[in-house]
Enzyme design. Structure first.
Site, mmCIF file in Angstrom:
data_model
loop_
_atom_site.group_PDB
_atom_site.id
_atom_site.type_symbol
_atom_site.label_atom_id
_atom_site.label_comp_id
_atom_site.label_asym_id
_atom_site.label_seq_id
_atom_site.Cartn_x
_atom_site.Cartn_y
_atom_site.Cartn_z
ATOM 1 N N THR A 49 -11.833 -5.037 5.056
ATOM 2 C CA THR A 49 -12.603 -5.485 3.885
ATOM 3 C C THR A 49 -12.185 -6.894 3.463
ATOM 4 O OG1 THR A 49 -12.452 -3.190 3.212
ATOM 5 C CG2 THR A 49 -13.361 -4.706 1.613
ATOM 6 N N VAL A 50 -10.865 -7.110 3.335
ATOM 7 C CA VAL A 50 -10.389 -8.415 2.863
ATOM 8 C C VAL A 50 -10.555 -9.483 3.951
ATOM 9 C CG1 VAL A 50 -8.334 -9.685 2.112
ATOM 10 C CG2 VAL A 50 -8.815 -7.436 1.149
ATOM 11 N N LYS A 98 3.807 -4.749 -6.419
ATOM 12 C CA LYS A 98 3.413 -5.970 -7.140
ATOM 13 C C LYS A 98 4.460 -6.331 -8.193
ATOM 14 C CE LYS A 98 -1.515 -5.215 -6.359
ATOM 15 N NZ LYS A 98 -2.677 -4.470 -6.845
ATOM 16 N N LYS A 132 1.112 -6.919 -0.372
ATOM 17 C CA LYS A 132 2.219 -6.712 -1.320
ATOM 18 C C LYS A 132 3.294 -5.795 -0.781
ATOM 19 C CE LYS A 132 -1.610 -4.472 -2.059
ATOM 20 N NZ LYS A 132 -2.983 -4.591 -2.499
ATOM 21 N N GLY A 186 -14.510 -1.293 -2.735
ATOM 22 C CA GLY A 186 -13.512 -2.084 -1.998
ATOM 23 C C GLY A 186 -12.259 -2.377 -2.803
HETATM 24 N N1 HSE Z 1 -5.651 -1.457 -4.235
HETATM 25 C C1 HSE Z 1 -5.348 -2.619 -4.999
HETATM 26 C C2 HSE Z 1 -5.771 -2.390 -6.433
HETATM 27 C C3 HSE Z 1 -6.065 -3.800 -4.404
HETATM 28 O O1 HSE Z 1 -6.554 -1.483 -6.659
HETATM 29 O O2 HSE Z 1 -5.328 -3.103 -7.318
HETATM 30 C C4 HSE Z 1 -5.673 -5.105 -4.991
HETATM 31 O O3 HSE Z 1 -4.326 -5.404 -4.759
#
Ligand code: HSE
Length: 332
Positions: free
Chosen positions: A13-14, A205, A105, A187
């Site tokens: 996706t990214v 994160k 991350k 997404g």
């Molecule tokens: N899965 C992560 C979220 C994607 O929902 O924040 C972005 O880092």
């Protein structure tokens, strides 16, 4: 006009959104910056993914070797997700003299000190704006803030998927699984939703943000973590009735010369800005010793904002190289 060769690790996706961003914005960026972006490789397990993203067949590879050997690749964009092989590939790319830009991350938070040290030893960029808060310019802000300030506390909503689920359950009365499915369709979610809903993604994160604030690597296993799966619909509706909301809050506090890190669902009263952060939006409050409290708010998940941050990092990598590397105590 300088041509910058890019290799994309991961065309999901990214990764596909990075190709799309280069196609849509490449000409404009080229005119303004005097730089042509060329995606030379797409590494994926299946060639069809690379073709579906709009890259030619010659760009498809299942192995990292041709990327490392290609002298025309100056920036490797890592968008695979997961710890391995991503961490090893990033290290090898730096050792091969490539700048590395990543949205990952998990790999970054677990191997932060080692990757920063490798980048510094090879005088290459390691940029990760997209890894936290997607399109919110958090790393750029932190670089600026930390020039003068000491950060005393980080507190925020850093996972778009769980925030989306909690919002849908509170506002639409949606069932947990329906809200999760919708987040996946848009997404936002990781391929394995456990990382989001159990708070791992938020812990990764928080580890990155706290490591930058502390100037030393604080790995994600230092985070006291709890996800949203134990939150009941009743708790969510009760919080709403009281004018607040249940939110998955990531918090790092500097205390007694160390840092305490936690990720947990908590009741946030309506008087707190964070109670009003809805859907996939993220908000991060930084409490600093000189400027006081700052809140950065914006789309924290989704292919377009994440890819925008990655492509911006590609340009910064070429322009600034190793100059933007964080200065870690002991590690670099
Ligand atoms: N899965 C992560 C979220 C994607 O929902 O924040 C972005 O880092």
């Amino acid at each position: 006009m300088e041509t910058v060769g890019i290799a994309l690790l991961g065309v999901g996706t990214v990764g596909s959104a990075v190709v799309e961003t280069v196609l849509r914005k490449g000409a404009e960026i080229g005119q303004r910056e005097g730089i042509t972006l060329e995606v030379r490789w797409g590494l994926a397990r299946r060639v069809e993914r690379v073709l579906a993203a709009g890259l030619p067949e010659r760009a498809a590879t299942t192995s990292i070797e041709p990327i490392l050997e290609d002298p025309l690749v100056s920036v490797v964009v890592e968008a695979m997700g997961g710890e391995e092989p991503a961490a090893t590939y990033m290290k090898r790319a730096l050792e091969a003299g490539k700048h590395v830009v990543t949205a990952n991350k998990e790999a970054l938070s677990k191997h932060f000190a080692e990757l920063v040290a490798t980048a510094r030893a090879r005088n290459r960029a390691l940029l990760f704006e997209a890894s936290v808060g997607a399109g919110i310019p958090l790393m750029a802000s932190l670089r600026q803030i930390l020039t003068v300030n000491r950060i005393e506390r980080i507190r925020g909503i850093v996972n778009g998927t769980t925030n989306f689920i909690l919002t849908m359950m509170a506002e639409e009365g949606m069932a947990y699984h329906d809200a999760l499915r919708e987040a996946q369709r848009l997404g936002y979610a990781e391929p394995d939703p456990t990382a989001d809903v159990e708070g791992y993604d938020a812990a990764y994160k928080l580890s990155i943000l706290a490591s930058l604030a502390a100037g030393t690597h604080i790995p994600p296993d230092r985070v006291d973590r709890r996800g949203i799966t134990s939150v009941t619909p009743d708790q969510i509706l009760d919080a709403r009735a009281r004018g607040g909301a249940v939110k998955l809050i990531a918090e790092a506090v500097a205390r007694n010369g160390g840092w305490e890190l936690r990720v947990q669902p908590v009741f946030v009263p309506g008087s707190d800005l964070l109670a009003h952060v809805r859907r996939n939006l993220n908000a991060i409050e930084l409490t600093c010793d000189r400027v006081g409290s700052i809140v950065l708010y914006g789309p924290g998940a989704g292919p377009a904002p994440t890819a925008a941050a990655l492509v911006a990092d590609v340009l910064d990598a070429v322009r600034f190289g190793a100059a933007l590397l964080p200065k870690l105590k002991g590690a670099s």
